[in-house]
Scaffold this motif. Structure first.
Motif, PDB file in Angstrom:
ATOM      1  N   THR A  85       4.596   2.246   3.522  1.00  0.00           N
ATOM      2  CA  THR A  85       3.912   1.929   2.262  1.00  0.00           C
ATOM      3  C   THR A  85       3.175   3.141   1.687  1.00  0.00           C
ATOM      4  O   THR A  85       3.280   3.430   0.500  1.00  0.00           O
ATOM      5  N   GLN A  86       2.462   3.845   2.530  1.00  0.00           N
ATOM      6  CA  GLN A  86       1.716   5.006   2.022  1.00  0.00           C
ATOM      7  C   GLN A  86       2.654   6.112   1.531  1.00  0.00           C
ATOM      8  O   GLN A  86       2.315   6.849   0.606  1.00  0.00           O
ATOM      9  N   GLN A 128       3.407   5.131  -1.884  1.00  0.00           N
ATOM     10  CA  GLN A 128       2.225   5.380  -2.724  1.00  0.00           C
ATOM     11  C   GLN A 128       2.131   6.856  -3.095  1.00  0.00           C
ATOM     12  O   GLN A 128       1.894   7.218  -4.252  1.00  0.00           O
ATOM     13  N   TYR A 167       1.417   2.402  -6.876  1.00  0.00           N
ATOM     14  CA  TYR A 167       1.840   1.147  -6.245  1.00  0.00           C
ATOM     15  C   TYR A 167       0.570   0.519  -5.664  1.00  0.00           C
ATOM     16  O   TYR A 167       0.074   0.956  -4.621  1.00  0.00           O
ATOM     17  N   ASP A 206      -2.418  -2.446  -1.152  1.00  0.00           N
ATOM     18  CA  ASP A 206      -2.934  -1.434  -0.231  1.00  0.00           C
ATOM     19  C   ASP A 206      -3.504  -2.063   1.038  1.00  0.00           C
ATOM     20  O   ASP A 206      -4.713  -2.046   1.265  1.00  0.00           O
ATOM     21  N   ALA A 221      -1.394   0.461   5.479  1.00  0.00           N
ATOM     22  CA  ALA A 221      -0.507   1.257   4.602  1.00  0.00           C
ATOM     23  C   ALA A 221      -0.049   2.597   5.211  1.00  0.00           C
ATOM     24  O   ALA A 221       1.093   2.998   4.990  1.00  0.00           O
ATOM     25  N   ASN A 235       5.664  -5.480   4.513  1.00  0.00           N
ATOM     26  CA  ASN A 235       4.697  -5.921   3.492  1.00  0.00           C
ATOM     27  C   ASN A 235       5.271  -7.058   2.654  1.00  0.00           C
ATOM     28  O   ASN A 235       4.569  -8.022   2.335  1.00  0.00           O
ATOM     29  N   GLY A 294      -4.656  -6.722   0.992  1.00  0.00           N
ATOM     30  CA  GLY A 294      -5.360  -5.456   1.151  1.00  0.00           C
ATOM     31  C   GLY A 294      -6.568  -5.381   0.253  1.00  0.00           C
ATOM     32  O   GLY A 294      -6.993  -6.380  -0.326  1.00  0.00           O
ATOM     33  N   THR A 317      -7.145  -3.986  -2.608  1.00  0.00           N
ATOM     34  CA  THR A 317      -7.063  -3.931  -4.070  1.00  0.00           C
ATOM     35  C   THR A 317      -6.770  -5.291  -4.716  1.00  0.00           C
ATOM     36  O   THR A 317      -6.510  -5.375  -5.913  1.00  0.00           O
ATOM     37  N   THR A 319       1.148  -8.147  -2.873  1.00  0.00           N
ATOM     38  CA  THR A 319       2.520  -7.637  -2.882  1.00  0.00           C
ATOM     39  C   THR A 319       3.430  -8.443  -3.810  1.00  0.00           C
ATOM     40  O   THR A 319       4.220  -7.877  -4.559  1.00  0.00           O
ATOM     41  N   ARG A 379     -11.766  -1.775  -8.009  1.00  0.00           N
ATOM     42  CA  ARG A 379     -10.500  -1.663  -7.274  1.00  0.00           C
ATOM     43  C   ARG A 379     -10.658  -2.167  -5.849  1.00  0.00           C
ATOM     44  O   ARG A 379      -9.750  -2.746  -5.268  1.00  0.00           O
TER      45      ARG A 379
END
Lengths: 468, 468
Positions: free
Chosen positions: B122-123, B126, B136, B139, B143, B151, B158, B160, B167, B255
């Motif tokens: 995932t990261q 990002q 994206y 989070d 991640a 995910n 996460g 955010t 997701t 956020r």
């Protein structure tokens, strides 16, 4: 399709049983009443046998239990403003009119949620939550009259899609009456939940074919402090499209980013003399920016810079609601104005990846050349690639067939460019013959299997979504 | 649950057939390899018979076709970081390790989309999209190591969630291999599409039990220009909760809006001497604000005012990434620090309507009084009501049983307050016995029927989500 076919109730026993179940006052069966429920925004006409106006979930449940037992078709109906025939009773039977179940049951500002009955008009909800400085973002053009129930059934989009998403992104939980009358609850009234399969979103956009909503919990956002509107004139449509792309590639997400093409502009001019659009204008962008005071100011000046660099002829801006409303009048004028070109209209809602918009507009032009007796006007939500292509035609079977053939070509090209045949209006019975252009056989079969699972007798909105 | 049970492959024919189908180099069957795939973040251990490392959709399809024919269980696995046992092969069979299918296939800035294979971390996604000034948003804390495939399977949340959703809100279309090996495509790579039922979101969060993703198209947003972090100390937990509520009721959507309770703070202090937290601090809010330069400035000063009015003891702020990272160190320190209280941990991810958070925290305290040998630490995403309740316990069967009993009480109370037993971790086999606390029998049966429809032989991730 235009003929009014009036079916006699098979038996008065049906009506008597509904009187007993729902109360005489909530059952309409006079012909003049039934005719009122024979059409919707798709302008088809099919007269139902009876109209039930439920006041409660129990009424809906009793009606469905009875209908399921006797295999009577049931058609849920909100405002009847849908454009793909979602509410028309194509096989007779019972129309369930939800306009009486129009209560906002709760607004919980602390939770950013509201729970409503399906008959609540979308704009009513928007206005009520605004009193608490809250915001229900989905904003279909029909918001002043369409209902939340219909919006959820069709997964309505609208002008705020680019920044805020669509109806499905705001539905947290549903009370649903299934075909057999049983009442289920999906999702939770929480901002997150991943407990089991996502039944909520299976029902969102299912067009009344899987179950009937009786309560809807929506997610709300804080109301943006401020909004400003820009109306931008261009000589070249390509400049308008490029400006729209640059706005987004500069990390700006306007609340609305609407495109109006040359044909639509010509219509507006003919329709409303008071809207002043210079002769050299061949494309318009209408942009709403929202946020807090300072962010709106910053974003507006950035957008003004971008549209100027892309050869904008003129930029008008409006800050207060009245002035903003005046600029939006240009956009609102289009739909009625189109009827000045020709008396019949097919309004499509194709959506393509944004990078394909110019190509799609070119293809629509090319296709139009092969149908010179038809006129096409395109406008819509350029920010999310969702363009309303309007094919205008005159009286007569030949014209109608030509228009339908042209629409099919446009839809085929949409799918070829990676797009979708419906961005926001749904399939209904109007587009069911095109569904297989986009959805392959196996995926279609899975959908039909799910339908059969939840509605084995096929009483819920039969004749919609799938070809039979 | 902790014992390593080593199953011999029923027959070497299985491995030979997989060699033929997928290539020898992509099949692992040595015991030492299989042990590596016997666990996940839930710390259970079940050794698979064989591990397949697909390089392509075709590999996945061939494996599933073969497995379905012979009724061999198949367990898709990303990074194995899931917390509810999603990737553990509880019935032996084949683990499908997706770490080789880790390619970002396309990023289309103009369309705000990216298409990736499920094994992409995932990261990594990002960071790659950030190069194009794209974002994206989902989070999860995992991640840096969890994969997009995982995910999507768990519908990860996460930090955010409040501002940006989860997701499911970012998945536009999926390539899915079904149990029988057939390959389907759901959704479209467009920002709007309402064509047929929403199969995409039926698969999102289905925990590998309905089909296996081989390509995922995600929706992106413009990267916010700027972000700022505030770390706020409070003496009274109630003040922190009220401040969080007031931030949101003042139309601000940070956020991230994270809450850290007294027990968690105590752990951090014991664990990291270099993190300075004064003795009188009993609650912390950690707040990220993003947007453009001016909007961040405005929002930060508003939030500083609100927390000060709610008796904040101290507010630290950080603008550049290094300083922000240092403040977030407080949050990141919690999980490892908890093991200083006791060696075993059950990490729950309940989510309640935000108005119920204080009541929920009170109830957890009250429940804890009845289990004095256990320690509870709560922290998490207060902005969306999603609190991580950590029950810490010592070695021994009795302690484990006590912890599980306490968890059950917490989950029952969560549901009573209108909450959900899983905000973001999913059900897996760890929580399947609690699913019926929240999901009523008929809703559960619909889920099971859908499972049976798509996986009639039950080969996809058996033993997960539903109790058998």
């Amino acid at each position: 399709m235009d003929a009014v076919t009036i079916k006699k109730p098979k038996t008065t026993a049906l009506i008597e049983e509904l009187h007993r179940l729902i109360g005489r006052e909530n059952v309409l069966h006079a012909l003049e009443d039934r005719i009122c429920y024979s059409y919707d925004g798709s302008k088809q006409k099919y007269v139902p046998d009876v109209v039930v106006r439920p006041q409660s979930t129990r009424h809906v449940s009793s009606t469905l239990q009875f209908a399921n037992e006797h295999e009577i078709p049931v058609y849920p109906r909100g405002a009847g403003s849908g454009l793909t025939g979602g509410a028309v009773p194509v096989k007779g039977g019972i129309v369930l009119d939800f306009t009486q179940m129009n209560h906002i049951l709760e607004i919980i500002p602390e939770d950013l949620t509201a729970t409503v009955e399906p008959g609540v008009v979308t704009q009513t909800l928007q206005k009520e939550v605004a009193k608490y400085k809250l915001f229900y973002p989905p904003d279909p053009a029909s918001a002043p009259f369409s209902t939340i129930g219909g919006n959820v059934a069709e997964c309505s989009g609208g002008i705020t899609g680019l920044k805020y998403g669509v109806t499905r992104d705001y539905i947290l939980s549903l009370e649903v009456v299934l075909a057999d009358g049983s009442i289920i609850h999906t999702g939770r009234k929480t901002l997150k939940s991943v407990t089991g399969y996502d039944l909520t979103r299976l029902f969102v956009g299912s067009e009344g074919t899987l179950g009937i909503f009786t309560q809807i919990t929506v997610k709300l956002l804080p109301l943006p402090e401020k909004a400003e509107t820009l109306l931008v004139f261009f000589a070249e449509p390509q400049d308008a499209v490029l400006a729209a792309n640059q706005i987004i590639s500069n990390s700006l997400l306007p609340r609305a980013l609407e495109f109006i093409d040359k044909s639509s502009i010509a219509c507006i001019k003919g329709y409303k003399q008071e809207i002043q659009i210079p002769a050299e204008v061949n494309a318009i962008l209408l942009i709403d920016i929202d946020g807090n005071d300072t962010s709106v100011k910053t974003e507006v000046s950035l957008i003004e810079k971008i549209v100027t660099e892309n050869h904008a002829l003129m930029v008008s801006s409006a800050k207060n609601p009245q002035e903003r409303d005046a600029l939006w009048e240009v956009r609102r004028a289009i739909s009625p104005a189109l009827y000045h070109i020709a008396p019949y209209k097919i309004n499509e809602d194709i959506c393509v990846p944004r990078s394909q918009i110019l190509e799609m507009l070119h293809r629509i032009n090319d296709i139009n050349k092969r149908y010179p007796s038809l006129k096409v006007a395109s406008f819509g939500h350029i920010g999310d690639g969702n363009i309303h292509v309007n094919v205008m035609y005159h009286e007569g079977e030949q014209q109608r067939l030509l228009a339908e053939r042209m629409i099919e070509e446009i839809l085929r090209n949409t799918v070829k460019l990676g797009g979708t045949i419906s961005g926001e209006h749904g399939i209904g019975n109007v587009k069911s013959r095109f569904l297989s252009l986009e959805v392959p056989p196996q995926e279609l079969q899975i959908m039909k299997d799910i339908k059969h699972l939840l509605d084995p007798k096929g009483i819920l909105n039969p004749g919609k979504m799938f070809l039979e």
